[in-house]
Design a protein around this motif. Structure first.
Motif, PDB file in Angstrom:
ATOM      1  N   LYS A 151      16.268  12.612  -5.464  1.00  0.00           N
ATOM      2  CA  LYS A 151      17.062  14.123  -5.470  1.00  0.00           C
ATOM      3  C   LYS A 151      16.240  14.999  -6.658  1.00  0.00           C
ATOM      4  O   LYS A 151      16.591  16.001  -6.934  1.00  0.00           O
ATOM      5  CB  LYS A 151      18.299  14.001  -5.739  1.00  0.00           C
ATOM      6  CG  LYS A 151      19.016  13.098  -6.618  1.00  0.00           C
ATOM      7  CD  LYS A 151      20.446  12.714  -6.571  1.00  0.00           C
ATOM      8  CE  LYS A 151      20.905  11.972  -7.855  1.00  0.00           C
ATOM      9  NZ  LYS A 151      22.064  11.397  -7.572  1.00  0.00           N
ATOM     10  N   GLU A 152      15.641  14.109  -7.638  1.00  0.00           N
ATOM     11  CA  GLU A 152      15.311  14.693  -8.813  1.00  0.00           C
ATOM     12  C   GLU A 152      13.723  15.241  -8.589  1.00  0.00           C
ATOM     13  O   GLU A 152      13.196  15.930  -9.476  1.00  0.00           O
ATOM     14  CB  GLU A 152      15.186  13.813 -10.041  1.00  0.00           C
ATOM     15  CG  GLU A 152      16.565  13.301 -10.435  1.00  0.00           C
ATOM     16  CD  GLU A 152      16.719  12.268 -11.644  1.00  0.00           C
ATOM     17  OE1 GLU A 152      17.219  12.520 -12.523  1.00  0.00           O
ATOM     18  OE2 GLU A 152      15.903  11.288 -11.362  1.00  0.00           O
ATOM     19  N   THR A 153      12.967  14.722  -7.555  1.00  0.00           N
ATOM     20  CA  THR A 153      11.627  15.432  -7.215  1.00  0.00           C
ATOM     21  C   THR A 153      11.439  16.068  -5.849  1.00  0.00           C
ATOM     22  O   THR A 153      10.654  17.026  -5.690  1.00  0.00           O
ATOM     23  CB  THR A 153      10.864  14.025  -7.372  1.00  0.00           C
ATOM     24  OG1 THR A 153      11.005  13.462  -6.105  1.00  0.00           O
ATOM     25  CG2 THR A 153      11.034  13.403  -8.650  1.00  0.00           C
ATOM     26  N   SER A 154      12.420  16.018  -5.014  1.00  0.00           N
ATOM     27  CA  SER A 154      12.175  16.309  -3.702  1.00  0.00           C
ATOM     28  C   SER A 154      12.285  18.147  -3.429  1.00  0.00           C
ATOM     29  O   SER A 154      13.324  18.498  -4.096  1.00  0.00           O
ATOM     30  CB  SER A 154      13.076  15.768  -2.493  1.00  0.00           C
ATOM     31  OG  SER A 154      13.283  16.253  -1.383  1.00  0.00           O
ATOM     32  N   ALA A 199      15.009  20.647 -12.582  1.00  0.00           N
ATOM     33  CA  ALA A 199      15.570  20.581 -11.038  1.00  0.00           C
ATOM     34  C   ALA A 199      14.110  20.933 -10.213  1.00  0.00           C
ATOM     35  O   ALA A 199      13.413  21.864 -10.906  1.00  0.00           O
ATOM     36  CB  ALA A 199      16.676  21.683 -10.758  1.00  0.00           C
ATOM     37  N   PRO A 200      13.929  20.245  -9.229  1.00  0.00           N
ATOM     38  CA  PRO A 200      12.611  20.604  -8.667  1.00  0.00           C
ATOM     39  C   PRO A 200      12.570  21.949  -8.204  1.00  0.00           C
ATOM     40  O   PRO A 200      13.592  22.342  -7.471  1.00  0.00           O
ATOM     41  CB  PRO A 200      12.600  19.226  -7.401  1.00  0.00           C
ATOM     42  CG  PRO A 200      14.031  19.070  -7.506  1.00  0.00           C
ATOM     43  CD  PRO A 200      14.596  19.366  -8.574  1.00  0.00           C
ATOM     44  N   ALA A 201      11.361  22.437  -8.426  1.00  0.00           N
ATOM     45  CA  ALA A 201      11.036  23.850  -7.982  1.00  0.00           C
ATOM     46  C   ALA A 201       9.733  23.855  -7.283  1.00  0.00           C
ATOM     47  O   ALA A 201       8.785  23.666  -7.612  1.00  0.00           O
ATOM     48  CB  ALA A 201      11.162  24.840  -9.048  1.00  0.00           C
ATOM     49  N   LYS A 202       9.968  24.344  -5.846  1.00  0.00           N
ATOM     50  CA  LYS A 202       8.947  24.488  -5.047  1.00  0.00           C
ATOM     51  C   LYS A 202       7.903  25.296  -5.182  1.00  0.00           C
ATOM     52  O   LYS A 202       6.714  25.151  -5.225  1.00  0.00           O
ATOM     53  CB  LYS A 202       9.432  24.665  -3.515  1.00  0.00           C
ATOM     54  CG  LYS A 202       8.424  24.210  -2.516  1.00  0.00           C
ATOM     55  CD  LYS A 202       8.999  24.548  -0.899  1.00  0.00           C
ATOM     56  CE  LYS A 202       7.872  24.428   0.135  1.00  0.00           C
ATOM     57  NZ  LYS A 202       8.350  24.543   1.361  1.00  0.00           N
ATOM     58  N   SER A 203       8.348  26.622  -6.202  1.00  0.00           N
ATOM     59  CA  SER A 203       7.482  27.528  -6.807  1.00  0.00           C
ATOM     60  C   SER A 203       6.498  26.878  -7.600  1.00  0.00           C
ATOM     61  O   SER A 203       5.382  27.611  -7.897  1.00  0.00           O
ATOM     62  CB  SER A 203       8.205  28.542  -7.095  1.00  0.00           C
ATOM     63  OG  SER A 203       9.118  28.191  -8.083  1.00  0.00           O
ATOM     64  N   SER A 204       6.746  25.644  -8.149  1.00  0.00           N
ATOM     65  CA  SER A 204       5.938  25.301  -9.118  1.00  0.00           C
ATOM     66  C   SER A 204       4.663  24.780  -8.396  1.00  0.00           C
ATOM     67  O   SER A 204       3.608  24.059  -9.079  1.00  0.00           O
ATOM     68  CB  SER A 204       6.606  24.348 -10.075  1.00  0.00           C
ATOM     69  OG  SER A 204       6.990  23.073  -9.254  1.00  0.00           O
ATOM     70  N   GLY A 225       0.653  -1.192  -0.152  1.00  0.00           N
ATOM     71  CA  GLY A 225       0.022  -0.059   0.098  1.00  0.00           C
ATOM     72  C   GLY A 225       0.930   1.346   0.035  1.00  0.00           C
ATOM     73  O   GLY A 225       2.111   1.339  -0.461  1.00  0.00           O
ATOM     74  N   ARG A 226       0.190   2.201   0.631  1.00  0.00           N
ATOM     75  CA  ARG A 226       0.892   3.589   0.531  1.00  0.00           C
ATOM     76  C   ARG A 226       2.049   3.491   1.356  1.00  0.00           C
ATOM     77  O   ARG A 226       2.062   2.964   2.576  1.00  0.00           O
ATOM     78  CB  ARG A 226      -0.086   4.716   0.993  1.00  0.00           C
ATOM     79  CG  ARG A 226       0.482   6.118   0.968  1.00  0.00           C
ATOM     80  CD  ARG A 226      -0.690   7.062   1.136  1.00  0.00           C
ATOM     81  NE  ARG A 226      -0.205   8.530   0.864  1.00  0.00           N
ATOM     82  CZ  ARG A 226       0.098   9.100   1.994  1.00  0.00           C
ATOM     83  NH1 ARG A 226       0.509   8.572   3.226  1.00  0.00           N
ATOM     84  NH2 ARG A 226       0.551  10.268   1.760  1.00  0.00           N
ATOM     85  N   ALA A 227       3.537   4.217   1.124  1.00  0.00           N
ATOM     86  CA  ALA A 227       4.463   3.851   1.900  1.00  0.00           C
ATOM     87  C   ALA A 227       5.187   5.268   2.145  1.00  0.00           C
ATOM     88  O   ALA A 227       5.187   6.213   0.985  1.00  0.00           O
ATOM     89  CB  ALA A 227       5.758   3.114   1.337  1.00  0.00           C
ATOM     90  N   ASN A 228       5.853   5.587   3.263  1.00  0.00           N
ATOM     91  CA  ASN A 228       6.316   7.008   3.469  1.00  0.00           C
ATOM     92  C   ASN A 228       7.805   6.991   2.778  1.00  0.00           C
ATOM     93  O   ASN A 228       8.860   6.991   3.531  1.00  0.00           O
ATOM     94  CB  ASN A 228       6.524   7.101   5.066  1.00  0.00           C
ATOM     95  CG  ASN A 228       4.963   7.554   5.338  1.00  0.00           C
ATOM     96  OD1 ASN A 228       4.200   8.157   4.811  1.00  0.00           O
ATOM     97  ND2 ASN A 228       4.768   7.384   6.817  1.00  0.00           N
ATOM     98  N   HIS A 229       8.135   7.302   1.439  1.00  0.00           N
ATOM     99  CA  HIS A 229       9.182   7.045   0.896  1.00  0.00           C
ATOM    100  C   HIS A 229       9.520   8.572   0.134  1.00  0.00           C
ATOM    101  O   HIS A 229      10.728   9.016   0.048  1.00  0.00           O
ATOM    102  CB  HIS A 229       9.431   6.071  -0.019  1.00  0.00           C
ATOM    103  CG  HIS A 229       8.524   6.124  -1.220  1.00  0.00           C
ATOM    104  ND1 HIS A 229       9.057   6.722  -2.297  1.00  0.00           N
ATOM    105  CD2 HIS A 229       7.175   5.878  -1.334  1.00  0.00           C
ATOM    106  CE1 HIS A 229       8.108   6.592  -3.222  1.00  0.00           C
ATOM    107  NE2 HIS A 229       7.029   5.945  -2.556  1.00  0.00           N
ATOM    108  N   ALA A 230       8.644   9.098  -0.347  1.00  0.00           N
ATOM    109  CA  ALA A 230       8.615  10.199  -1.535  1.00  0.00           C
ATOM    110  C   ALA A 230       8.584  11.607  -0.824  1.00  0.00           C
ATOM    111  O   ALA A 230       9.180  12.477  -1.181  1.00  0.00           O
ATOM    112  CB  ALA A 230       7.695  10.090  -2.506  1.00  0.00           C
ATOM    113  N   GLY A 231       7.599  11.745   0.140  1.00  0.00           N
ATOM    114  CA  GLY A 231       7.530  13.133   0.701  1.00  0.00           C
ATOM    115  C   GLY A 231       6.725  14.015  -0.476  1.00  0.00           C
ATOM    116  O   GLY A 231       6.118  13.527  -1.409  1.00  0.00           O
TER     117      GLY A 231
END
Length: 257
Positions: A173-176, A114-119, A89-95
């Protein structure tokens, strides 16, 4: 859009891909769905991690860490190449994933920004399969050949069953948006390739290559033939003498006619 696999189906596709499987007790009914009230799925990608420690199986499969209950991934990948099933099921890995980065994997883009929080953000635990690969993540701990080979196979198996391309496989690191650095570290080798440094682009290339073949395929591990050595002076002189002798015999034969 893809409905998460049943436990039996997940094991079946991994075994078909040549992955050695173990099952952590209770994994078939373990997940974070009930505790959070959020279901797992639909799923759109695979997210790869390193454990940042050793002997992490129980932590990943069940115990979790302070402030983050387990399971912490769907699969724990040991250095031996054995994949232990930890959650269905759902697992706490990605955040939280940056939306711009997540969208690039969702759309199977050839490049990933690169992941941008502003998006904006999305909860990656809802929509991705997580693989925690045993490694300290200190930049010196090596991923053995068997482990990396299984890593490629697991990613490929999930892509194959959902008809995804390798561009659906991402690194934490490519999504966080939290500055995660995993996975990282040196890889002992893969196929005919020697030691190299792990990176998501290379993993995707290896997954893409695997997807060109049947699930039973294995990359060649043959060692390229060494380059021929240069002849020594004595060998060159001997060859010249043999050539001269041969030419002399042909001239003599012509003169005798």
């Amino acid at each position: 859009m893809a409905t998460p696999l049943t436990p039996d189906k997940l094991i079946s596709i991994l075994r078909a891909e040549g992955v050695h499987i173990a099952e952590y007790p209770g994994w078939r009914t373990r997940g974070r769905d009930d505790e959070t009230g959020r279901p797992f799925g639909p799923v759109h990608m695979v997210l790869n991690h390193h454990t940042a420690g050793s002997n992490s199986l129980a932590t990943v499969a069940k115990n979790g860490v302070t402030g983050l209950p387990g399971p912490l991934a769907h699969i724990h990948l040991a250095k031996t190449g054995v994949a232990t099933m930890c959650s269905s099921g759902r697992a706490n890995h990605a955040g939280l994933m940056a939306r711009n980065a997540y969208t690039s994997f969702l759309n199977e883009s050839s490049t990933h920004p690169a992941p941008a929080k502003s998006s904006g953000t999305v909860d990656g635990n809802d929509l991705s399969y997580g693989i925690e690969t045993e490694n300290r993540g200190d930049g010196t701990d090596v991923y053995p050949r068997a482990q990396y080979d299984a890593w490629v196979r697991i990613n490929a198996a999930l892509c194959r069953v959902f008809d995804w391309s390798a561009e659906s496989c991402g690194d934490h690191k490519e999504t966080s948006v939290e500055g995660k650095i995993d996975p990282k570290g040196p890889v002992e080798g893969y196929g005919t390739r020697g030691r190299f440094t792990y990176n998501g682009k290379q993993l995707r290339a290896d997954v893409a290559e695997r997807l060109k073949h049947a699930a039973s395929w294995s990359p060649s591990t043959s060692t390229p033939a060494p380059a021929p050595s240069k002849p020594t002076t004595e060998q060159r002189l001997s060859a010249l003498e043999k050539t001269a002798a041969s030419q002399g015999k042909r001239i003599a034969a012509l003169e005798s006619k």
